[in-house]
Motif scaffolding. Structure first.
Motif, PDB file in Angstrom:
ATOM      1  N   HIS A  20      -0.846  -3.362  -4.312  1.00 39.71           N
ATOM      2  CA  HIS A  20      -2.061  -4.109  -4.072  1.00 39.71           C
ATOM      3  C   HIS A  20      -3.003  -3.682  -5.505  1.00 39.71           C
ATOM      4  O   HIS A  20      -3.418  -2.417  -5.535  1.00 39.71           O
TER       5      HIS A  20
ATOM      6  N   MET B 201       0.887  -1.219  -0.013  1.00 38.50           N
ATOM      7  CA  MET B 201      -0.131  -0.048  -0.015  1.00 38.50           C
ATOM      8  C   MET B 201       0.882   1.218  -0.081  1.00 38.50           C
ATOM      9  O   MET B 201       1.186   1.760   0.999  1.00 38.50           O
TER      10      MET B 201
ATOM     11  N   TYR C  84      -2.475   5.333   0.388  1.00 40.71           N
ATOM     12  CA  TYR C  84      -3.857   4.868   0.741  1.00 40.71           C
ATOM     13  C   TYR C  84      -4.879   5.121  -0.356  1.00 40.71           C
ATOM     14  O   TYR C  84      -5.910   4.382  -0.439  1.00 40.71           O
TER      15      TYR C  84
ATOM     16  N   ALA D  16      -5.302   1.897  -2.926  1.00 41.32           N
ATOM     17  CA  ALA D  16      -5.770   0.549  -2.290  1.00 41.32           C
ATOM     18  C   ALA D  16      -6.996   0.216  -2.772  1.00 41.32           C
ATOM     19  O   ALA D  16      -7.903   0.733  -2.249  1.00 41.32           O
TER      20      ALA D  16
END
Length: 247
Positions: free
Chosen positions: A65, A22, A25, A28
């Motif tokens: 991710h 990550m 943020y 994600a």
């Protein structure tokens, strides 16, 4: 962190490999298939671009991710913005890539990227099928397409947050195309043979970290490569290991 350690620091037990997964943020995209696909905010590109530029200046490998194609193509756009069409000169990995498209797989190959897949579909396959349909489920994730494109692929379990750490479950899913509940998710043309699946779990995953020479070297010619026998002991039920080993 970048002032305290560098990629490669450590030893065979614990080694610093890079940054992730990550990095921002806003980048994600969670993988709960019970919920609608998240739409990443419009600020994501600028925030991720700054992080990748910082890492690039220090030559840090990175991983992201990346569950959905809608997110992946935006991530790849940012990687190209920062590093050009040739990609970074350090390794980068996309984690998960369940719904990655053929076009994005080819872009990952061109950019020199790698992909780590896990058996989350073995546990969430029925949920994914209910939301997106059987046709989409059949090639989620498209592992064989990744391999045909020449992308380095590693298999893992993503344990223990969203799946089991039992590697036999991961191998069973990739070879049989079935969920742990017995639902057929993937037709034969989207499954792997046992030896290929085992190689992705061992050599493939070690290669993602450039440790395949030490952790999963190729066996000498003539060495049996069968992973177990009918009398094997393993973390999974004996019946499951026998199904894996049955010729």
């Amino acid at each position: 962190m970048a002032d305290l350690v560098s990629p490669g620091d450590g030893d065979g037990m614990l080694r610093m490999l890079g940054a992730g997964e990550m990095l921002a943020y806003s980048a994600a995209d969670f993988e709960n298939f019970e919920e609608p696909r998240p739409r990443l905010p419009d600020t994501m590109e600028d925030q991720l671009r700054g992080v990748l530029a910082f890492l690039g200046e220090r030559r840090w490998p990175f991983r992201l991710h990346a569950t959905y194609e809608e997110s992946i193509k935006r991530f790849l756009d940012v990687i190209e913005d920062v590093h050009g069409r040739g990609g970074p000169d350090v390794p980068f990995i996309l984690d998960h890539a369940e719904t990655i498209s053929a076009r994005s797989i080819d872009r990952v190959a061109r950019l020199g990227g790698r992909i780590a897949v896990q058996h989350r579909m073995a546990f969430q396959g029925e949920t994914f099928m209910a939301r997106y349909g059987a046709a989409a489920t059949a090639h989620t994730p498209p592992v064989r397409r990744m391999l045909r494109a020449g992308v380095p692929v590693g298999l893992g379990t993503d344990a223990t947050r969203v799946a089991s750490d039992n590697v036999w479950r991961a191998l069973h899913w990739l070879v049989t195309g079935r969920s742990v509940g017995g639902q057929v998710l993937h037709p034969p043309e989207h499954r792997l043979d046992r030896i290929t699946a085992l190689r992705l779990l061992t050599q493939g995953s070690a290669a993602l970290a450039d440790e395949d020479r030490d952790k999963a070297p190729s066996p000498p010619a003539g060495t049996p490569t069968w992973p177990c026998s009918a009398r094997t002991t393993s973390p999974c039920p004996r019946s499951a290991s026998r199904r894996w080993c049955r010729s």
